[in-house]
Design a protein around this motif. Structure first.
Motif, PDB file in Angstrom:
ATOM      1  N   LEU A   1      19.233  68.898  51.620  1.00  0.00           N
ATOM      2  CA  LEU A   1      20.560  68.381  51.298  1.00  0.00           C
ATOM      3  C   LEU A   1      20.532  66.984  50.697  1.00  0.00           C
ATOM      4  CD1 LEU A   1      22.334  69.558  54.564  1.00  0.00           C
ATOM      5  CD2 LEU A   1      22.833  70.419  52.268  1.00  0.00           C
ATOM      6  N   ASP A   2      19.403  66.301  50.828  1.00  0.00           N
ATOM      7  CA  ASP A   2      19.291  64.945  50.300  1.00  0.00           C
ATOM      8  C   ASP A   2      18.992  64.993  48.801  1.00  0.00           C
ATOM      9  OD1 ASP A   2      16.792  66.078  50.851  1.00  0.00           O
ATOM     10  OD2 ASP A   2      15.832  64.131  50.903  1.00  0.00           O
ATOM     11  N   ASN A   3      18.908  63.839  48.172  1.00  0.00           N
ATOM     12  CA  ASN A   3      18.741  63.818  46.713  1.00  0.00           C
ATOM     13  C   ASN A   3      17.456  63.131  46.291  1.00  0.00           C
ATOM     14  OD1 ASN A   3      19.402  64.397  44.078  1.00  0.00           O
ATOM     15  ND2 ASN A   3      20.613  62.546  43.800  1.00  0.00           N
ATOM     16  N   GLY A   4      16.365  63.461  46.969  1.00  0.00           N
ATOM     17  CA  GLY A   4      15.080  62.924  46.553  1.00  0.00           C
ATOM     18  C   GLY A   4      14.464  63.786  45.466  1.00  0.00           C
ATOM     19  N   GLU A   5      13.289  63.387  45.005  1.00  0.00           N
ATOM     20  CA  GLU A   5      12.581  64.179  43.995  1.00  0.00           C
ATOM     21  C   GLU A   5      11.276  64.720  44.564  1.00  0.00           C
ATOM     22  OE1 GLU A   5      12.351  62.236  40.218  1.00  0.00           O
ATOM     23  OE2 GLU A   5      14.530  62.072  40.048  1.00  0.00           O
ATOM     24  N   LEU A   6      11.303  64.961  45.868  1.00  0.00           N
ATOM     25  CA  LEU A   6      10.200  65.621  46.553  1.00  0.00           C
ATOM     26  C   LEU A   6      10.040  67.029  45.983  1.00  0.00           C
ATOM     27  CD1 LEU A   6       8.404  65.078  49.143  1.00  0.00           C
ATOM     28  CD2 LEU A   6      10.164  66.313  50.422  1.00  0.00           C
ATOM     29  N   THR A   7       8.796  67.469  45.791  1.00  0.00           N
ATOM     30  CA  THR A   7       8.589  68.835  45.317  1.00  0.00           C
ATOM     31  C   THR A   7       8.714  69.802  46.486  1.00  0.00           C
ATOM     32  OG1 THR A   7       6.190  68.837  45.684  1.00  0.00           O
ATOM     33  CG2 THR A   7       6.992  68.011  43.549  1.00  0.00           C
ATOM     34  N   LEU A   8       8.972  71.054  46.171  1.00  0.00           N
ATOM     35  CA  LEU A   8       9.056  72.073  47.218  1.00  0.00           C
ATOM     36  C   LEU A   8       7.730  72.187  47.953  1.00  0.00           C
ATOM     37  CD1 LEU A   8      10.503  74.330  48.711  1.00  0.00           C
ATOM     38  CD2 LEU A   8       9.899  75.881  46.821  1.00  0.00           C
ATOM     39  N   GLU A   9       6.617  72.183  47.230  1.00  0.00           N
ATOM     40  CA  GLU A   9       5.318  72.297  47.894  1.00  0.00           C
ATOM     41  C   GLU A   9       5.072  71.134  48.840  1.00  0.00           C
ATOM     42  OE1 GLU A   9       0.533  72.273  46.918  1.00  0.00           O
ATOM     43  OE2 GLU A   9       1.892  73.224  45.460  1.00  0.00           O
ATOM     44  N   GLU A  10       5.364  69.925  48.420  1.00  0.00           N
ATOM     45  CA  GLU A  10       5.142  68.779  49.292  1.00  0.00           C
ATOM     46  C   GLU A  10       6.021  68.871  50.535  1.00  0.00           C
ATOM     47  OE1 GLU A  10       3.914  65.478  51.196  1.00  0.00           O
ATOM     48  OE2 GLU A  10       2.915  66.513  49.532  1.00  0.00           O
ATOM     49  N   ASN A  11       7.252  69.309  50.377  1.00  0.00           N
ATOM     50  CA  ASN A  11       8.118  69.441  51.547  1.00  0.00           C
ATOM     51  C   ASN A  11       7.586  70.493  52.502  1.00  0.00           C
ATOM     52  OD1 ASN A  11      10.569  68.413  52.804  1.00  0.00           O
ATOM     53  ND2 ASN A  11      11.369  70.481  52.554  1.00  0.00           N
ATOM     54  N   LEU A  12       7.089  71.595  51.972  1.00  0.00           N
ATOM     55  CA  LEU A  12       6.552  72.651  52.839  1.00  0.00           C
ATOM     56  C   LEU A  12       5.245  72.227  53.486  1.00  0.00           C
ATOM     57  CD1 LEU A  12       7.362  75.905  50.819  1.00  0.00           C
ATOM     58  CD2 LEU A  12       8.735  74.700  52.534  1.00  0.00           C
ATOM     59  N   ARG A  13       4.451  71.421  52.808  1.00  0.00           N
ATOM     60  CA  ARG A  13       3.233  70.888  53.425  1.00  0.00           C
ATOM     61  C   ARG A  13       3.589  69.974  54.603  1.00  0.00           C
ATOM     62  NH1 ARG A  13      -1.695  71.507  50.974  1.00  0.00           N
ATOM     63  NH2 ARG A  13      -1.680  72.418  48.867  1.00  0.00           N
ATOM     64  N   ARG A  14       4.606  69.149  54.432  1.00  0.00           N
ATOM     65  CA  ARG A  14       5.053  68.298  55.536  1.00  0.00           C
ATOM     66  C   ARG A  14       5.548  69.154  56.698  1.00  0.00           C
ATOM     67  NH1 ARG A  14       8.494  63.371  52.608  1.00  0.00           N
ATOM     68  NH2 ARG A  14       6.842  62.736  51.142  1.00  0.00           N
ATOM     69  N   LEU A  15       6.319  70.187  56.373  1.00  0.00           N
ATOM     70  CA  LEU A  15       6.833  71.088  57.399  1.00  0.00           C
ATOM     71  C   LEU A  15       5.697  71.772  58.150  1.00  0.00           C
ATOM     72  CD1 LEU A  15       9.232  72.565  58.712  1.00  0.00           C
ATOM     73  CD2 LEU A  15       9.163  74.193  56.796  1.00  0.00           C
ATOM     74  N   ALA A  16       4.663  72.178  57.426  1.00  0.00           N
ATOM     75  CA  ALA A  16       3.524  72.874  58.043  1.00  0.00           C
ATOM     76  C   ALA A  16       2.743  71.979  58.987  1.00  0.00           C
ATOM     77  CB  ALA A  16       2.601  73.429  56.957  1.00  0.00           C
ATOM     78  N   SER A  17       2.872  70.671  58.834  1.00  0.00           N
ATOM     79  CA  SER A  17       2.135  69.758  59.710  1.00  0.00           C
ATOM     80  C   SER A  17       2.880  69.485  61.022  1.00  0.00           C
ATOM     81  CB  SER A  17       1.857  68.436  58.987  1.00  0.00           C
ATOM     82  OG  SER A  17       3.051  67.731  58.714  1.00  0.00           O
ATOM     83  N   ALA A  18       4.100  69.961  61.130  1.00  0.00           N
ATOM     84  CA  ALA A  18       4.857  69.813  62.374  1.00  0.00           C
ATOM     85  C   ALA A  18       4.544  70.983  63.302  1.00  0.00           C
ATOM     86  CB  ALA A  18       6.352  69.774  62.090  1.00  0.00           C
ATOM     87  N   PRO A  19       4.470  70.740  64.611  1.00  0.00           N
ATOM     88  CA  PRO A  19       4.202  71.853  65.531  1.00  0.00           C
ATOM     89  C   PRO A  19       5.380  72.822  65.591  1.00  0.00           C
ATOM     90  CG  PRO A  19       4.707  69.853  66.750  1.00  0.00           C
ATOM     91  CD  PRO A  19       4.587  69.448  65.309  1.00  0.00           C
TER      92      PRO A  19
END
Length: 422
Positions: free
Chosen positions: A183-201
């Motif tokens: 919902l935010d307006n950054g320019e994070l890529t989808l892959e980078e966001n999913l990599r961050r998500l994958a690092s959370a337990p």
């Protein structure tokens, strides 16, 4: 109250529009053989619940709890009701237009899941595929260090062990890792966001619980790999082009008229800024309305699309009638049939389950609703909602520009009461 009175005068019940939609506009409702057959049968009489819908809408607009809205309904394949009310931009005194574009938020999920189902029925993807087959980096662990297999089925049913940042405390792990809810307006890529998500337990072992989550964003990443195209292009090719739904997109050009976003944190609702924090449960939803105009923001499969109420109605009516040109009747049935067994949902209340992309009403008595069993629905945090009752052959889409009242305030319940109570 003078401004409200002016809005109500401008937005009187649109009887002529309803009749026109029922007679001529139906031919444009869904370009499928099923709808062509229904169109040839004639429009029938005026819907007997229109006055009750008008009263519900007049009530919510005069209360100033909702700034602007569009409500459209179809009964037995015919558009029987369409009404706009209030302001698309209150400060500019612009009333809601006949083709107003809204941010539909989590109503995006249904479109992305149906896109996934289309690839499954073509044999390009399977519900039992491990997510890691398509996204090798997406292998999150449980809190005790185990690395379970997460499948496409887990994603579609929200049983993958994931969550949303806005559902955790503001010092939670998703916040610490910088995971975007889309919902935010950054320019994070989808892959980078999913990599961050994958690092959370993970919150739980996949398949053992239901938890509303970023799972459909992950599904969007999978779809991009399967399609070898952007999620926007995959949805366009699979759904919006075949059905002629030109308004449903992940972003629109700057200058496009889109309903201004408001938050009902007070009365009257306040105009959202970038970025706008809205307290929600343990945390907060962070909105950036300008994301709708940012074609560099990743396409969020969970919350990212905009569109008109009429186009969304065409989409859900296609599914209600068996999938039309986009998916088979078998896939449409799987999408709208409870896939959780007796696993309880943490949202939706008693009597509900979850299909492969939408909430499904299992027990109307337990839910305290007059909707038919098998009805399906969902909503969005920008203030949007829809429901489909296959027993009554009724589909209703209500898009507002007011969060979260259009989703969780009195409007959805008032419209349902209007639809079923004489």
């Amino acid at each position: 109250m003078e401004g409200i009175a002016k809005v109500q005068n401008i937005n009187l019940p649109r009887r002529k529009l309803v009749v026109a939609a029922a007679i001529g506009g139906l031919l444009k409702l869904l370009p499928s053989n099923a709808f062509a057959q229904i169109a040839s049968q004639g429009a029938g009489s005026q819907w007997d619940r229109a006055a009750a819908f008008d009263a519900a809408i007049d009530k919510i607009i005069s209360s100033q709890k909702i700034v602007g809205l569009t409500v459209v309904a179809a009964k037995s394949g015919h558009v029987v009701y369409e009404r706009t009310a209030g302001f698309g931009d209150r400060e500019a005194k612009r009333v809601v237009g006949p083709n107003e574009i809204y941010r539909i938020a989590s109503m995006t999920k249904a479109l992305v899941c149906v896109t996934g189902l289309s690839f499954i029925e073509k044999g390009k993807l399977s519900l039992e595929d491990p997510v890691s087959k398509w996204l090798p980096y997406f292998m999150p662990k449980t809190q005790d260090g185990k690395q379970p297999v997460i499948t496409i089925r887990h994603l579609m049913t929200h049983t993958a062990g994931l969550t949303y940042g806005f559902l955790e405390p503001e010092d939670g792990i998703y916040h610490k890792l910088g995971v975007s809810d889309g919902l935010d307006n950054g320019e994070l890529t989808l892959e980078e966001n999913l990599r961050r998500l994958a690092s959370a337990p993970l919150l739980y072992e996949p398949g053992t619980s239901w938890g509303y989550s970023l799972a459909i964003d992950v599904l969007g990443g999978v779809i991009e790999q399967v399609a070898q195209a952007s999620l926007q292009d995959a949805v366009k090719t699979t759904i919006t082009d075949p059905l002629g739904l030109d308004s449903l997109k992940f972003s629109v050009p700057k200058g496009t008229v889109v309903a201004t976003a408001y938050a009902d944190s007070q009365t009257p609702p306040v105009r959202m800024t970038d970025s706008f924090r809205f307290k929600f449960g343990k945390g907060a939803i962070v909105y950036s309305p300008s994301r709708a105009f940012n074609n560099k923001a990743f396409p969020s499969g969970g919350v990212g699309m905009v569109g008109t109420a009429r186009d969304y109605l065409k989409f859900v009516e296609t599914i209600r009638m068996g999938g039309g040109r986009i998916i088979t009747p078998k896939s449409a049935a799987a999408f709208t049939t409870n896939a959780l067994g007796d696993l309880p949902m943490s949202m939706g209340g008693p009597g509900f389950g979850w299909g492969l992309g939408v909430a499904v009403l299992k027990d109307p008595s337990a839910a305290g609703l007059r909707l038919g069993p098998g009805s399906w629905n969902w909503s969005g945090v920008y203030g949007t909602n829809f429901w489909v009752d296959p027993v009554a052959e009724l589909s209703v889409v209500a898009l507002t520009n007011t969060a979260i009242g259009g989703m969780a305030g009195s409007l959805p319940g008032d419209l349902r009461h209007a639809a079923y109570n004489g």
